[in-house]
Design a protein around this motif. Structure first.
Motif, short mmCIF file in Angstrom:
data_model
loop_
_atom_site.label_atom_id
_atom_site.label_comp_id
_atom_site.label_asym_id
_atom_site.label_seq_id
_atom_site.Cartn_x
_atom_site.Cartn_y
_atom_site.Cartn_z
N UNK A 215 0.92 -1.18 -0.11
CA UNK A 215 0.20 -0.09 0.26
C UNK A 215 0.65 1.45 -0.04
N UNK A 216 0.55 2.06 -0.61
CA UNK A 216 0.97 3.58 -0.48
C UNK A 216 1.00 4.73 0.91
N UNK A 217 1.83 4.80 1.67
CA UNK A 217 1.63 5.31 2.83
C UNK A 217 0.83 6.55 2.83
N UNK A 218 -0.01 6.72 3.95
CA UNK A 218 -1.38 8.55 3.80
C UNK A 218 -0.03 9.22 4.17
N UNK A 219 -0.08 10.11 2.93
CA UNK A 219 0.42 12.14 3.16
C UNK A 219 1.93 11.60 2.49
N UNK A 220 2.60 13.11 2.74
CA UNK A 220 2.98 13.48 1.41
C UNK A 220 5.21 13.06 2.88
N UNK A 221 5.90 12.46 2.14
CA UNK A 221 7.19 12.47 2.99
C UNK A 221 7.95 12.95 3.42
N UNK A 222 7.80 14.48 2.91
CA UNK A 222 7.97 15.66 3.73
C UNK A 222 9.76 15.33 4.08
N UNK A 223 9.90 15.50 4.93
CA UNK A 223 11.61 15.74 5.80
C UNK A 223 11.57 14.59 6.64
N UNK A 224 10.10 13.59 6.66
CA UNK A 224 10.55 12.11 7.04
C UNK A 224 12.08 11.41 6.44
N UNK A 225 12.96 10.71 7.18
CA UNK A 225 14.27 9.74 7.41
C UNK A 225 13.69 8.41 6.70
N UNK A 226 12.50 8.09 7.80
CA UNK A 226 12.76 6.58 7.64
C UNK A 226 10.86 6.56 8.06
#
Length: 252
Positions: A215-226
């Motif tokens: 599944x596609x994770x909900x929301x934008x990746x943004x600044x996430x590192x993991x």
């Protein structure tokens, strides 16, 4: 003998080893002279490999017999055709784009096969609604997995489970594929989280009835590192309440 125009539409069939010997030989000669088709074959093969990271769900034995019976009774929809341009020139690029997304959608649908089999026994109206919803998710997943800049990272989890995260910087989206995960306790669900440099942000819920998911994770990746996965009460939590069962860094 396949004509030159048709050869441009065979990239998906070649990538999934669906051509006979004569067609394969003819197509391999073609891609030696067509860089666009050669590139598309590489992209489709990579997409199939990423989707292969998620284990297929074994259908019930009676499903094959049911499908074979339906073949003789379900009318096949006629292919849609568009008027060709003057001179009979074939618009090659649109054909390539169409075959790319069609194949990716079919491959992604295979990972959700266990869910689609349930539709066989539900009312037609409910099945159509669910089919549309899954189709949208499937197309979104396929598009992300086929992104030219898609990067993957795979890790083994406790109990023999296997998880893969796919990230596209250009699309600013991520997907999570897992197989062999233990069923969550009754009344619980696996919740996905983006790891924003130590702060966890909800990224959706996994189906509690399935141990294999894509599944596609909900929301934008943004600044996430993991990303991480925790066990939460049904419906999810605004922030993690348990120790993560999985933590994966995004691929560099």
């Amino acid at each position: 003998m396949t004509n030159r125009a048709d050869l441009h539409t065979l990239t998906g069939a070649y990538a999934t080893d669906s051509l006979d010997d004569a067609e394969r030989a003819q197509f391999e000669e073609h891609i030696g002279q067509c860089p666009a088709c050669a590139q598309e074959v590489r992209e489709l093969s990579a997409t199939a490999a990423r989707l292969g990271l998620a284990a297929a769900v074994v259908p019930r034995p009676a499903l094959k017999e049911q499908v074979l019976r339906s073949i003789a009774t379900v009318r096949q929809e006629a292919p849609r055709t568009e008027p060709g341009p003057p001179g009979g020139t074939v618009p090659r690029a649109p054909l390539r784009r169409a075959s790319r997304w069609a194949l990716a959608a079919c491959l992604a649908a295979a990972t959700a096969f266990g869910a689609t089999a349930v539709w066989q026994h539900r009312e037609a109206g409910d099945a159509r609604d669910q089919a549309r919803e899954v189709q949208q998710r499937t197309e979104e997943l396929a598009s992300l997995l086929a992104a030219p800049d898609a990067r993957t990272r795979t890790a083994k989890l406790a109990g023999g489970a296997r998880a893969t995260v796919v990230v596209s910087e250009g699309r600013d989206r991520a997907a999570f594929l897992a197989t062999g995960m233990a069923e969550p306790p009754r009344g619980k669900v696996y919740q996905l989280w983006f790891n924003d440099k130590g702060t966890m942000r909800s990224a959706g819920l996994m189906d509690p009835e399935r141990t294999t998911s894509a599944l596609v994770m909900k929301g934008r990746v943004g600044e996430a590192t993991g990303m991480g996965v925790t066990v939460e009460p049904a419906g999810g939590s605004p922030e993690p309440t348990t120790k993560p069962v999985a933590l994966l860094d995004f691929p560099a």
